[in-house]
Design an enzyme around this catalytic site. Structure first.
Site, PDB file in Angstrom:
ATOM      1  N   GLU A 165      11.657  -0.240  -1.214  1.00  0.00           N
ATOM      2  CA  GLU A 165      10.732   0.884  -1.357  1.00  0.00           C
ATOM      3  C   GLU A 165      10.986   1.908  -0.251  1.00  0.00           C
ATOM      4  O   GLU A 165      11.484   1.574   0.828  1.00  0.00           O
ATOM      5  CB  GLU A 165       9.286   0.355  -1.262  1.00  0.00           C
ATOM      6  CG  GLU A 165       8.230   1.443  -1.323  1.00  0.00           C
ATOM      7  CD  GLU A 165       6.810   0.915  -1.580  1.00  0.00           C
ATOM      8  OE1 GLU A 165       6.608  -0.314  -1.518  1.00  0.00           O
ATOM      9  OE2 GLU A 165       5.931   1.750  -1.853  1.00  0.00           O
ATOM     10  N   ASN A 220       2.856   1.405 -11.059  1.00  0.00           N
ATOM     11  CA  ASN A 220       2.751   0.283 -10.119  1.00  0.00           C
ATOM     12  C   ASN A 220       1.299   0.141  -9.662  1.00  0.00           C
ATOM     13  O   ASN A 220       0.663   1.143  -9.290  1.00  0.00           O
ATOM     14  CB  ASN A 220       3.627   0.566  -8.885  1.00  0.00           C
ATOM     15  CG  ASN A 220       3.369  -0.408  -7.738  1.00  0.00           C
ATOM     16  OD1 ASN A 220       3.806  -1.557  -7.785  1.00  0.00           O
ATOM     17  ND2 ASN A 220       2.641   0.036  -6.715  1.00  0.00           N
ATOM     18  N   GLU A 221       0.791  -1.044  -9.684  1.00  0.00           N
ATOM     19  CA  GLU A 221      -0.569  -1.324  -9.190  1.00  0.00           C
ATOM     20  C   GLU A 221      -1.535  -0.214  -9.603  1.00  0.00           C
ATOM     21  O   GLU A 221      -2.193   0.416  -8.764  1.00  0.00           O
ATOM     22  CB  GLU A 221      -0.561  -1.539  -7.659  1.00  0.00           C
ATOM     23  CG  GLU A 221       0.210  -2.778  -7.270  1.00  0.00           C
ATOM     24  CD  GLU A 221       0.039  -3.227  -5.819  1.00  0.00           C
ATOM     25  OE1 GLU A 221      -0.646  -2.556  -5.044  1.00  0.00           O
ATOM     26  OE2 GLU A 221       0.594  -4.289  -5.485  1.00  0.00           O
ATOM     27  N   TYR A 258       0.858 -11.635  -3.050  1.00  0.00           N
ATOM     28  CA  TYR A 258       1.396 -11.884  -1.705  1.00  0.00           C
ATOM     29  C   TYR A 258       0.727 -13.121  -1.110  1.00  0.00           C
ATOM     30  O   TYR A 258      -0.387 -13.489  -1.509  1.00  0.00           O
ATOM     31  CB  TYR A 258       1.141 -10.676  -0.800  1.00  0.00           C
ATOM     32  CG  TYR A 258       2.042  -9.502  -1.128  1.00  0.00           C
ATOM     33  CD1 TYR A 258       3.320  -9.438  -0.594  1.00  0.00           C
ATOM     34  CD2 TYR A 258       1.628  -8.486  -1.980  1.00  0.00           C
ATOM     35  CE1 TYR A 258       4.161  -8.369  -0.882  1.00  0.00           C
ATOM     36  CE2 TYR A 258       2.469  -7.409  -2.279  1.00  0.00           C
ATOM     37  CZ  TYR A 258       3.730  -7.364  -1.725  1.00  0.00           C
ATOM     38  OH  TYR A 258       4.566  -6.315  -2.017  1.00  0.00           O
ATOM     39  N   GLU A 272       6.459  -8.221  -7.109  1.00  0.00           N
ATOM     40  CA  GLU A 272       6.176  -8.173  -5.663  1.00  0.00           C
ATOM     41  C   GLU A 272       5.596  -9.520  -5.254  1.00  0.00           C
ATOM     42  O   GLU A 272       4.525  -9.909  -5.748  1.00  0.00           O
ATOM     43  CB  GLU A 272       5.197  -7.043  -5.318  1.00  0.00           C
ATOM     44  CG  GLU A 272       5.833  -5.670  -5.389  1.00  0.00           C
ATOM     45  CD  GLU A 272       4.936  -4.557  -4.890  1.00  0.00           C
ATOM     46  OE1 GLU A 272       4.110  -4.801  -3.980  1.00  0.00           O
ATOM     47  OE2 GLU A 272       5.057  -3.441  -5.423  1.00  0.00           O
ATOM     48  N   GLN A 312      10.174  -7.209   1.161  1.00  0.00           N
ATOM     49  CA  GLN A 312      11.152  -6.316   0.574  1.00  0.00           C
ATOM     50  C   GLN A 312      12.517  -6.569   1.210  1.00  0.00           C
ATOM     51  O   GLN A 312      12.585  -7.173   2.273  1.00  0.00           O
ATOM     52  CB  GLN A 312      10.750  -4.879   0.784  1.00  0.00           C
ATOM     53  CG  GLN A 312       9.388  -4.568   0.193  1.00  0.00           C
ATOM     54  CD  GLN A 312       9.055  -3.082   0.204  1.00  0.00           C
ATOM     55  OE1 GLN A 312       9.793  -2.269   0.712  1.00  0.00           O
ATOM     56  NE2 GLN A 312       7.905  -2.744  -0.360  1.00  0.00           N
TER      57      GLN A 312
HETATM   58  O1  AHR Z   1       5.164  -3.988  -0.644  1.00  0.00           O
HETATM   59  C1  AHR Z   1       4.226  -3.174  -0.047  1.00  0.00           C
HETATM   60  C2  AHR Z   1       3.171  -2.648  -1.009  1.00  0.00           C
HETATM   61  O2  AHR Z   1       2.390  -3.694  -1.486  1.00  0.00           O
HETATM   62  C3  AHR Z   1       3.666  -1.978  -2.258  1.00  0.00           C
HETATM   63  O3  AHR Z   1       4.005  -0.657  -2.072  1.00  0.00           O
HETATM   64  C4  AHR Z   1       2.488  -2.082  -3.173  1.00  0.00           C
HETATM   65  O4  AHR Z   1       2.853  -2.106  -4.526  1.00  0.00           O
HETATM   66  C5  AHR Z   1       1.811  -3.362  -2.732  1.00  0.00           C
HETATM   67  O5  AHR Z   1       0.462  -3.205  -2.569  1.00  0.00           O
END
Ligand code: AHR
Length: 488
Positions: A25, A172-173, A239, A295, A344
């Site tokens: 990103e 995205n999101e 995450y 992600e 990432q």
């Molecule tokens: O990876 C960091 C961020 O986490 C990304 O930009 C977003 O999609 C997520 O909230």
């Protein structure tokens, strides 16, 4: 001594190589400095892309790379990133540190990076602040082979033949940074955008809907029910932390509690994965829609003294161990999980590579991906073992995580030991004999060990003493380690 039994004849599904995908990103030093330094840089580069970083990443056989975000994607306007660099407009990266983005890394540079890495591109489009017209035009610009103003503009910008693009994310999101939408509204938006995303190339676009966050099964259900006919896959972000979003923990200074809390959070993700898959199985019983975990990874506090908007963190054995358990989990569900992109690739969150000016190091997570790459595009096979679960704060955590797969007559077995205090002796019995064995282990003297620019090889793999005799292997899996055994 624990017994493991592997039946190579019992195939349990195809493990797509894309489970080992990456994400890059416009965030912190991921793109600029980490991957792209520009043609005029003193750092050795090919068309602006760092040679050292590409050489390291090529060792991982990266299958697919997602770009340009993340939250950045819904603030990105592709036209700003094409044409002569000196004419490209600047913008403020409002999501990540408020820094000025000069747009020198745009569409052409992204495809150049993918070509250098030998991976498939996966582009995420802008729904939140973009228009349908902008998105449809981007697809035509990239993929149309005929005579059209957009295709001709691409040619004028140096690319005669269309780019090959299969994977395209529609936002995205969108429940958060991508527009703060309700799932009903996003589902309708997704349908509208998709109508105008035409197939110009030989291969139809594989359209990925913006999916839910971690445990939000309502988003999954509503978007699937209303729009599943228009999508090939739906994304899911989840995450892992030392605690939770509000208690992320430190990436390289933690105690035993911090280690096991992270392992416990991996098990929280397992439960949420089961829940999301259960919803998918009800709404899409024909399994037409793939789950794209685009992600995932450990998210800890930023390194002290670094820009809080750059999300720069270190990487220890804890990342390698929890990473293997998660990758095994994705492999277990390979009938539905067709892609995963760790967040990432360089200099952000759970990265493969870290840079500091012209210097570069690889992380324990890099070694993990290298050790597991023989699982890519393989057949998962039946593996019976006793996980020896232990309890931590009321949640069961498996001590041992194992996954096996076959490809081209070779058997790969990967094993993680999540405990800090106990090795595990294994006797692995396989339903056939092999004549060659190679085995590696990644472990460290201390759970907080990590690689630095002064000590770049503090954590690196070494040979694992695994004894093959007939159809049996005897091996000791050290505490806090990940191992890979390949038999031929
Ligand atoms: O990876 C960091 C961020 O986490 C990304 O930009 C977003 O999609 C997520 O909230």
């Amino acid at each position: 001594m624990s017994e493991v039994k592997i039946n190579t004849k019992r195939k349990l599904g195809f493990i797509s190589k894309n489970i080992y995908g990456q994400f890059a990103e416009h965030l912190g030093r991921c793109i600029y400095e980490g991957l792209y330094v520009g043609e005029d840089s003193d750092i050795p580069n090919t068309n602006g892309i760092r040679n050292d970083v590409v050489a390291a990443l090529k060792e991982l056989d990266v299958p697919v790379l997602r770009w340009p975000g993340g939250c950045f994607a819904d603030d990105y306007h592709w036209r700003d990133g094409i044409g002569p660099k000196e004419d490209r407009p600047y913008m403020v990266n409002t999501n990540w540190g408020g820094v000025v983005e000069n747009n020198h890394f745009g569409t052409h540079e992204f495809f150049e990076l993918c070509e250098q890495l030998g991976c498939e591109p996966y582009i995420c489009g802008n729904v939140g602040s973009g228009t349908v017209q902008e998105m449809r035009d981007w697809i035509e610009y990239m993929t149309f082979d005929g005579d059209s103003p957009l295709a001709n503009e691409r040619k004028k910008n140096g690319r005669e033949k269309p780019f090959k693009l299969k994977y395209f994310g529609v936002g995205n999101e969108n429940w958060g940074c991508g527009g703060d939408m309700r799932p009903e509204y996003y589902a309708d938006e997704f349908r509208r955008f998709c109508v105008f995303l035409r197939n110009y190339g030989d291969e139809p676009l594989y359209k990925i809907a913006g999916g839910p966050n971690s445990g939000d099964t309502n988003w999954m259900e509503v978007v699937l029910r209303n729009a599943k006919h228009a999508m090939s896959g739906i994304s899911w972000h989840n995450y892992t932390y030392e605690g939770d979003w509000d208690h992320k923990g430190e990436s390289y200074t933690f105690d035993e509690n911090g280690w096991y809390s992270n392992m416990m959070d991996v098990e929280r993700l397992r439960e949420q994965l089961d829940q999301q898959l259960a919803v998918m199985n009800v709404v899409d019983p024909e399994c037409k829609v793939d789950l794209i975990i685009d992600e995932w990874g450990n998210w800890f506090n930023v390194m002290p003294g670094t820009n809080p908007g750059f999300l720069y963190q270190q990487n220890t054995m804890r990342d390698a161990v929890s990473g293997m358990v998660l990758l095994h989990m994705f492999q277990e569900h390979c009938d539905r999980v067709k892609m995963a992109n760790i967040a990432q690739m360089v200099n952000v969150l759970q990265s493969m590579v870290l840079t500091e000016g012209e210097k570069m190091i690889v992380t324990p997570t890099y070694h993990l991906f290298r050790m597991m790459k023989t699982h890519q595009d393989s057949e998962r096979v039946d593996t019976f073992y006793d996980a020896k679960a232990y309890e931590f704060n009321g949640r069961k955590i498996p001590k041992i995580s194992i996954s096996s797969s076959v490809k081209d007559n070779a058997l790969t077995i990967t094993i993680a030991n999540t405990r800090l205090d106990e090795d595990e002796e294994l006797e692995i019995e396989i339903d056939r004999e092999y004549s060659e064995i190679s085995a590696q282990v990644l472990t460290a003297a201390d759970m907080c060990d990590f690689n630095t620019f002064d000590e770049p090889e503090k954590v690196k793999p070494s040979a694992l003493d695994a004894k093959l005799s007939g159809n049996k292997i005897k091996v000791t899996i050290p505490k806090m380690s990940v191992s890979s055994i390949v038999l031929k």
